[in-house]
Design a protein around this motif. Structure first.
Motif, PDB file in Angstrom:
ATOM      1  N   GLU A 277       0.755  -1.109  -0.099  1.00 39.79           N
ATOM      2  CA  GLU A 277      -0.080  -0.246  -0.054  1.00 39.79           C
ATOM      3  C   GLU A 277       0.993   1.694   0.034  1.00 39.79           C
ATOM      4  O   GLU A 277       0.082   2.169  -0.425  1.00 39.79           O
ATOM      5  CB  GLU A 277      -1.160  -0.576   1.277  1.00 39.79           C
ATOM      6  CG  GLU A 277      -1.716  -1.089   0.946  1.00 39.79           C
ATOM      7  CD  GLU A 277      -2.665  -0.613  -0.061  1.00 39.79           C
ATOM      8  OE1 GLU A 277      -3.493   0.291  -0.942  1.00 39.79           O
ATOM      9  OE2 GLU A 277      -3.205  -1.449  -0.534  1.00 39.79           O
ATOM     10  N   LEU A 278       2.001   1.168   0.811  1.00 45.14           N
ATOM     11  CA  LEU A 278       3.059   2.105   0.422  1.00 45.14           C
ATOM     12  C   LEU A 278       2.889   2.738  -0.330  1.00 45.14           C
ATOM     13  O   LEU A 278       3.781   4.094  -1.241  1.00 45.14           O
ATOM     14  CB  LEU A 278       4.231   1.982   1.768  1.00 45.14           C
ATOM     15  CG  LEU A 278       5.081   3.272   1.541  1.00 45.14           C
ATOM     16  CD1 LEU A 278       4.983   4.351   2.241  1.00 45.14           C
ATOM     17  CD2 LEU A 278       6.237   2.737   2.091  1.00 45.14           C
ATOM     18  N   ARG A 282       2.585   6.233  -2.889  1.00 51.27           N
ATOM     19  CA  ARG A 282       3.828   6.966  -3.584  1.00 51.27           C
ATOM     20  C   ARG A 282       3.006   7.358  -5.652  1.00 51.27           C
ATOM     21  O   ARG A 282       3.140   7.845  -5.530  1.00 51.27           O
ATOM     22  CB  ARG A 282       5.309   6.282  -3.487  1.00 51.27           C
ATOM     23  CG  ARG A 282       6.085   7.001  -3.940  1.00 51.27           C
ATOM     24  CD  ARG A 282       7.390   6.407  -4.337  1.00 51.27           C
ATOM     25  NE  ARG A 282       8.757   7.050  -4.763  1.00 51.27           N
ATOM     26  CZ  ARG A 282       8.583   6.250  -6.097  1.00 51.27           C
ATOM     27  NH1 ARG A 282       8.583   4.895  -5.665  1.00 51.27           N
ATOM     28  NH2 ARG A 282      10.333   6.875  -6.304  1.00 51.27           N
ATOM     29  N   ALA A 283       3.409   6.005  -5.573  1.00 51.16           N
ATOM     30  CA  ALA A 283       3.023   6.081  -6.826  1.00 51.16           C
ATOM     31  C   ALA A 283       1.706   6.500  -7.466  1.00 51.16           C
ATOM     32  O   ALA A 283       1.562   7.315  -8.334  1.00 51.16           O
ATOM     33  CB  ALA A 283       2.245   4.241  -7.816  1.00 51.16           C
ATOM     34  N   LEU A 298       8.899   9.522   2.409  1.00 45.80           N
ATOM     35  CA  LEU A 298       7.853   8.675   2.984  1.00 45.80           C
ATOM     36  C   LEU A 298       8.612   8.061   3.998  1.00 45.80           C
ATOM     37  O   LEU A 298       7.195   8.730   5.112  1.00 45.80           O
ATOM     38  CB  LEU A 298       7.016   7.429   2.319  1.00 45.80           C
ATOM     39  CG  LEU A 298       6.325   8.445   0.774  1.00 45.80           C
ATOM     40  CD1 LEU A 298       5.490   7.326  -0.116  1.00 45.80           C
ATOM     41  CD2 LEU A 298       5.372   9.598   0.988  1.00 45.80           C
ATOM     42  N   LEU A 299       9.293   7.296   4.284  1.00 42.72           N
ATOM     43  CA  LEU A 299       9.652   6.787   5.764  1.00 42.72           C
ATOM     44  C   LEU A 299      10.062   7.595   6.509  1.00 42.72           C
ATOM     45  O   LEU A 299       9.785   7.400   7.793  1.00 42.72           O
ATOM     46  CB  LEU A 299      11.162   5.619   5.094  1.00 42.72           C
ATOM     47  CG  LEU A 299      10.191   4.908   4.245  1.00 42.72           C
ATOM     48  CD1 LEU A 299      11.920   3.528   3.760  1.00 42.72           C
ATOM     49  CD2 LEU A 299       9.259   3.403   5.044  1.00 42.72           C
ATOM     50  N   ALA A 300      11.183   8.809   5.747  1.00 40.37           N
ATOM     51  CA  ALA A 300      11.549   9.973   6.745  1.00 40.37           C
ATOM     52  C   ALA A 300      10.220  10.434   7.504  1.00 40.37           C
ATOM     53  O   ALA A 300      10.108  10.952   9.105  1.00 40.37           O
ATOM     54  CB  ALA A 300      11.872  10.890   6.211  1.00 40.37           C
ATOM     55  N   ASP A 354       7.225  18.347   5.160  1.00 37.87           N
ATOM     56  CA  ASP A 354       6.237  17.391   4.384  1.00 37.87           C
ATOM     57  C   ASP A 354       6.925  16.304   3.457  1.00 37.87           C
ATOM     58  O   ASP A 354       7.791  16.520   3.162  1.00 37.87           O
ATOM     59  CB  ASP A 354       4.781  18.107   3.559  1.00 37.87           C
ATOM     60  CG  ASP A 354       5.610  19.264   1.914  1.00 37.87           C
ATOM     61  OD1 ASP A 354       6.973  19.370   1.943  1.00 37.87           O
ATOM     62  OD2 ASP A 354       4.799  20.286   1.716  1.00 37.87           O
ATOM     63  N   ALA A 355       6.072  16.025   2.464  1.00 37.67           N
ATOM     64  CA  ALA A 355       6.927  14.080   2.284  1.00 37.67           C
ATOM     65  C   ALA A 355       7.981  15.263   0.530  1.00 37.67           C
ATOM     66  O   ALA A 355       8.860  14.751   0.450  1.00 37.67           O
ATOM     67  CB  ALA A 355       6.397  13.807   1.165  1.00 37.67           C
ATOM     68  N   GLU A 356       7.672  16.423   0.011  1.00 42.98           N
ATOM     69  CA  GLU A 356       7.886  16.890  -0.978  1.00 42.98           C
ATOM     70  C   GLU A 356       9.179  17.631  -1.005  1.00 42.98           C
ATOM     71  O   GLU A 356      10.498  17.416  -1.155  1.00 42.98           O
ATOM     72  CB  GLU A 356       6.868  18.237  -1.820  1.00 42.98           C
ATOM     73  CG  GLU A 356       6.924  18.232  -3.063  1.00 42.98           C
ATOM     74  CD  GLU A 356       6.579  19.351  -4.123  1.00 42.98           C
ATOM     75  OE1 GLU A 356       6.656  20.322  -3.661  1.00 42.98           O
ATOM     76  OE2 GLU A 356       4.957  18.724  -3.693  1.00 42.98           O
ATOM     77  N   SER A 357       9.085  18.314   0.274  1.00 41.77           N
ATOM     78  CA  SER A 357      10.552  18.886   1.261  1.00 41.77           C
ATOM     79  C   SER A 357      11.593  18.562   1.745  1.00 41.77           C
ATOM     80  O   SER A 357      12.784  18.766   1.578  1.00 41.77           O
ATOM     81  CB  SER A 357       9.470  20.002   2.732  1.00 41.77           C
ATOM     82  OG  SER A 357      10.777  20.209   2.558  1.00 41.77           O
TER      83      SER A 357
END
Length: 468
Positions: A277-278, A282-283, A298-300, A354-357
């Motif tokens: 699911e992760l 992401r996809a 994402l893991l971070a 966030d994930a993008e940053s």
């Protein structure tokens, strides 16, 4: 009237006590401006260009390329003042006899706009380009004087004879077609003359592969022929033994890992998780447009959410005070493998990103790590480390804690495996997660709770919505 001032290797910060000279950026006789970089050095943490606080004519250099100097050792001398024709030796830098910092008097250079980026010294916004002057330029005590010859000596033998850096013929003209300091070092450590090589890169640029090929060829030629009469007996010590000094990055890593093992009573727990699911999440994020999101980001993000629930693991231990120091902010380190060895850049305030940053910051620091341009500040101050060893194609590991932190999360490769999903056997994307933690800061229940929360977020990313 000119005055010769001595510039000593400055304190580069973060407790560093020595540095290795990688490349001189100026020659004896060059005119330098205030805060112009004059030498590139490598510490145990990064490569740094060192600016000179004086403007004038370089009269001597101390230390050959490849030698190590302690902080406070003489680096070079600069003639500050007017040259024989009355021009300022600093070429417009504004640093005269009264404007430079003398090691004896403690006066500071009067350079406006200079920022204190090295402890005790600053850098200007736009240092002037250096230019060569005739050897008779410096004037001392009112008399014309030829500049002193270059004195390149080690700090422990200041009166040694001048030496020629490896890979540079003393009588040869023109620069060696090499850009990478790593290539120069590899040649220097093996006694290889770069001027004798023909580079395979653009415009004859010498690459690392060229040096390695030459070293392999030299090793084949130097190998003893045991078929000849008088050859060494089979019981003789092998000629292929190589001793590699533990210094620089490798030495710093060795010291830190040894200290971690000696001081920290660590324990490791691990769990397999279904990351299907992760990966789908992401996809979907990447399909929506915008910058691509990395798995590491994402893991971070999951780690920072878990540390908010289990703050005991975002801490360190003050052994002298016998206190646990807990941190409110998460400065997330991540392991990055480079040609210079393993380094751990730190993402500041990772809990606010966030994930993008996070993706952008991981990419920026990784590129700097590969180029060897990370600063000491970018390699220190972490409170928790994320280690993605899955990129090496392995499933699991027992990470060694990055001293003085209290924990490290290790992530193996994500691969298709048989998995029981919703009561049926299926092929799912499975990953092994391992947590090594300092048993002084928490017990197994806390460590297990942290790891279980991370695994839950990997298996069901929607769990993160609770903390957003």
């Amino acid at each position: 009237m000119a005055q010769v001032l001595e510039f000593k290797l400055p304190d580069l910060g973060e407790g560093l006590t020595e540095a290795e000279i990688v490349r001189w950026l100026v020659e004896v006789g060059d005119v330098v401006a205030v805060d112009q970089p004059v030498v590139e050095v490598e510490t145990a943490k990064a490569m740094v260009e060192v600016p000179c606080p004086y403007g004038g004519v370089v009269t001597a250099r101390f230390g050959a390329e490849g030698s190590e100097l302690p902080v406070g050792a003489p680096l070079l001398t600069v003639a500050v003042g007017e040259t024989a024709d009355g021009r300022p030796a600093g070429d417009g830098s504004g640093a005269g006899t009264d404007g430079a910092k003398d090691g004896a008097s403690g006066r500071e250079p009067a350079a406006e706009g200079s920022g204190n980026v090295l402890v005790g010294y600053g850098t200007s916004e736009a240092p002037a380009r250096r230019r060569r002057v005739r050897p008779t330029a410096p004037v001392l005590n009112g008399r014309p004087r030829a500049p002193e010859p270059v004195r390149e000596t080690r700090a422990d033998t200041p009166q040694a004879a001048p030496s020629t850096p490896a890979g540079r013929a003393a009588s040869a003209d023109g620069p060696v077609p090499v850009i990478s300091p790593l290539v120069r070092r590899l040649a220097r450590q093996n006694g290889l003359d770069l001027r004798k090589l023909t580079g395979s890169g653009p415009d004859g640029l010498i690459l690392r592969a060229d040096v390695e090929h030459a070293l392999r060829a030299a090793g084949t030629q130097d190998r003893p022929d045991t078929t000849k009469a008088g050859a060494a007996p089979a019981t003789a010590a092998p000629a292929s033994v190589t001793r590699v000094p533990l210094k620089g990055i490798r030495g710093a890593v060795a010291d830190k890992l040894s200290r971690s093992r000696n001081e920290i009573p660590d324990a490791t727990c691990w769990v397999d998780a279904d990351a299907t699911e992760l990966m789908r999440t992401r996809a979907a994020m990447n399909a929506a447009g915008g910058p691509k999101i990395s798995v590491l980001a994402l893991l971070a993000r999951i780690c920072t959410a878990a540390l908010a629930r289990f703050p005991e693991l975002n801490s360190s231990v003050d052994t002298e005070a016998r206190e646990i120091v807990r941190y409110a902010d998460v400065h997330l380190g991540f392991a990055a493998q480079t040609e210079r060895g393993l380094v751990v850049p730190v993402v500041r305030d990772a809990h606010t990103r966030d994930a993008e940053s996070l993706t952008a910051e991981f990419a920026r620091l990784t590129e700097a790590a590969r180029e060897g341009t990370l600063t000491p500040a970018q390699l220190t101050g972490g409170t928790f480390t994320l280690n993605n060893y899955g990129v090496f194609g392995v499933d699991g590991s027992t990470p060694i804690i990055n001293h003085p932190e209290a924990a490290m999360l290790g992530v193996g490769r994500i691969v298709p495996k048989p998995w029981v999903h919703e009561g049926e056997l299926a092929v799912r994307q499975v990953v092994q997660l391992s947590l090594t933690f300092d048993h002084r800061v928490c017990d197994g229940g806390t460590a297990g709770g942290f790891l279980r929360y991370v695994a839950d977020c990997v298996e069901q990313p929607a769990v993160l919505l609770r903390t957003l």
